[in-house]
Design an enzyme around this catalytic site. Structure first.
Site, short mmCIF file in Angstrom:
data_model
loop_
_atom_site.label_atom_id
_atom_site.label_comp_id
_atom_site.label_asym_id
_atom_site.label_seq_id
_atom_site.Cartn_x
_atom_site.Cartn_y
_atom_site.Cartn_z
N LYS B 76 -31.90 3.45 29.53
CA LYS B 76 -32.12 3.03 28.25
C LYS B 76 -33.64 2.25 28.23
CE LYS B 76 -30.02 -0.55 25.07
NZ LYS B 76 -28.79 -1.41 25.10
N SER B 151 -26.55 -0.47 20.57
CA SER B 151 -28.05 -0.20 20.68
C SER B 151 -28.43 0.87 21.80
CB SER B 151 -28.84 -1.49 20.96
OG SER B 151 -28.43 -2.00 22.24
N SER B 175 -23.02 -2.52 22.77
CA SER B 175 -24.27 -1.70 22.81
C SER B 175 -23.96 -0.47 23.59
CB SER B 175 -25.41 -2.39 23.08
OG SER B 175 -25.80 -3.36 21.90
#
Lengths: 102, 485
Positions: B76, B151, B175
């Site tokens: 990420k 996310s 997330s």
């Protein structure tokens, strides 16, 4: 107990923006004031929970006083630290003039 | 080579047996990215050069003897990786080059992992959709008109599409598990403090937890072994030794007590198909000897409020560093004071959601409101923590749906300033209490979108989650399903 609907006024929002160091346009102030009002009102239900005598949560996994030896160690080189500076002068970060000339 | 079928475990065996080389495997991943990512848009940065260098090292016999060595995955885009641009999907640091490695990054590199790129996310992790990335919206590979969740949406979309065999995301409340659930993947949020936050672009310092997004529980166990451990650079990491999660996997769940909180199965708040699939999954565990116990937990609506105040307050503090002085966006406007300089840099650099969250947090912490909002939230957080602890005295794990609905359409977050926190209602109590959680794919709804089931264990009992997950994945095939792209 009557539930009062909280509205964040323009004045409030301007104050919050100032504290947050975020500059906003006039229309942005209105739009964020509305957004924040929605958020605050959605979470007002916390008042329904009795918290008399309840401690605030401390570190969630119970850690206390985590120390290390007071010995200097490796850090970023000056070159690495300046890597993303928009401008630099002799190893200093350079920014726009913000102090008025006398 | 079917990258959507290939697990980390299998790839590790194949590489060991020289079925193919690490370079070939990496090249396949890059070829897959070239073919598919224009539709999915999972990647912000593709790091072909670095990845092939790591892969070559493996093929030359110079990589360490670990299960992740030579296996390609992604990060990420909030993990600092020295020499790469790390953006947290935000315009304010869109050109920021990491001058150091996050501990997560370093551990993967030291283990010989091959990192193929950095994935898209909600900017600064402020969201549950990946629609609030400042750059572009990642699509759900199951249906490109739908969101992947967030996310860590880019991470999940990458893994389910075969663009890498794993990804490392982060979670404060959903997330990792939310996009894993919406994309039909297995996602593990470790206990807070199990994995180091050093070098992670921070959202909530008392909540951030890096963890793996994979196609199976076995793969999550392999990744957790690489990532977990005490870090002198992060004083909030646990001094306790992590488990040998892969080696010690044991799928015997006889006598396991599963707590079902009534309020987490409310048909008014959660989609019918989601509840149906979770209940069917519970039957599978019962057949393996687990026992269902009905329990009562506090109304999850309070967890939303607590999480909103605590997390946004921590965000307001953590994002104060983005002032454009040492790095980041600098506004062109003329200024007369340092305040103006910083305010302009932040005003023009941050996206809408970041500004919204910073200001909510600032408000909750400000004089006159601190007691009513932040302090109150931290008191209720303590009650939530005690509530979970009391439940764990009666049951071993708590299970519920991971998300109230399956994936929503692109555009669903517009006009809803609390979308993120509401979507994560089913995981917030757990994360506020520091507990680890595992999401397992358990089926599909009528729209053919994946459904996820969330399993929560007491702090530091990731092994229990892995054991339950492996029992479930021995009996079912949901984790083997993938979309055609």
């Amino acid at each position: 107990m009557a539930k009062k609907k909280q509205t964040i006024s323009r004045k409030d929002l301007k104050h919050i923006a100032r504290l947050s160091r975020i500059s906003l346009t006039v229309s942005e102030v209105d739009s964020y004031a509305k957004d924040l009002s929605v958020v605050i009102n959605s979470v007002e239900n916390l008042n329904e929970v009795e918290t008399k005598g309840v401690d605030v949560v401390s570190q969630i996994t119970g850690l206390k006083n985590v120390f290390r030896e007071d010995k200097p160690g490796k850090s970023l080189s000056m070159e690495d630290a300046l890597l993303n500076a928009s401008k630099q002068t002799n190893g200093y970060f350079t920014i726009k003039r913000v102090i008025k000339k006398k | 080579m079917n990258l959507q079928e290939l697990t980390v475990e299998q790839a590790s065996h194949d590489l060991n047996n020289k079925k193919y080389s690490a370079v070939e495997l990496a090249e396949s991943v890059f070829s897959r990215i070239d073919t598919v990512d224009k539709k999915v848009e999972a990647f912000i940065l593709v790091t072909k050069k670095q990845a092939l260098a790591s892969a070559r090292k493996y093929d030359e016999g110079k990589a360490p003897d670990t299960m992740i060595a030579g296996v390609p995955g992604s990060l990420k885009d909030l993990f600092n990786w020295k020499g790469t641009v790390t953006t947290a999907s935000s315009n304010i640091i869109k050109n920021y080059v990491s001058p150091y490695n996050a501990t997560v990054t370093q551990r993967l590199i030291d283990a010989g992992a091959v990192i193929a790129g950095k994935t898209n996310m909600d900017a600064f992790a402020h969201g549950s959709s990946t629609e609030t990335s400042d750059f572009f919206t990642t699509k759900n590979p199951w249906n490109l008109g739908y969101l992947p969740g967030g996310s860590s949406g880019g991470s999940a979309a990458a893994v389910i599409s075969g663009m890498g065999l794993y990804s490392i995301g982060t979670e404060t409340a959903g997330s990792i598990r939310h996009p894993s659930s919406w994309c039909g993947l297995t996602g593990l949020k470790p206990t807070y403090g199990r994995v180091s936050r050093y070098g992670v672009i921070a959202m909530g310092s008392s909540l951030d937890s890096p963890g793996p997004i994979c196609k199976s529980v076995v793969d999550c166990a392999i990744l957790l072994e690489v990532l977990a451990g005490n870090d002198p650079k992060d004083a909030t990491t646990s001094p306790s030794k992590p488990g040998s999660y892969y080696k010690d996997m044991n799928s015997d769940v006889k006598g396991l007590k599963i707590g079902l909180p009534r309020r987490y199965f409310d048909e008014e708040q959660i989609e019918g198909d989601v509840i149906k699939k979770v209940r069917e999954a519970l039957v599978v565990l019962e057949k393996r000897g687990a026992q269902i116990v009905d329990i009562e937990l506090m109304d999850p609506k309070y967890a939303i409020a607590v999480y909103t105040f605590v997390c946004r307050s921590e965000v307001s503090s953590n994002l104060a560093r983005f002032d454009g002085i040492r790095y980041g966006h600098v506004s062109e406007k003329h200024v007369e004071s340092i305040d103006e300089l910083i305010s302009n840099n932040r005003g023009s650099g941050f996206g809408q959601e970041a500004k919204r969250r910073i200001m909510t947090g600032t408000y909750a912490l400000s004089s006159g409101y601190y007691d009513a909002y932040y302090k109150k939230a931290q008191q209720v957080r303590n009650l939530i923590k005690k509530d979970m602890e009391a439940a764990f005295k009666k049951v071993d794990v708590i299970i519920g749906p991971t998300t109230p609905s399956t994936a929503l359409k692109v555009g669903a977050t517009e006009g809803n300033p609390l979308f993120g926190e509401i979507s994560d209602v089913l995981v917030e109590a757990g994360t506020m209490s520091g507990c680890p959680g595992l999401t397992l794919p358990v089926g599909f709804d009528k729209k053919d979108l994946p459904v996820g089931m969330n399993v929560v264990a007491p702090q530091f009992d990731e092994q229990l989650l892995i054991n339950i997950g492996s029992a479930f994945q021995e009996e079912t095939d949901w984790h083997k399903k993938y979309p055609n792209l």
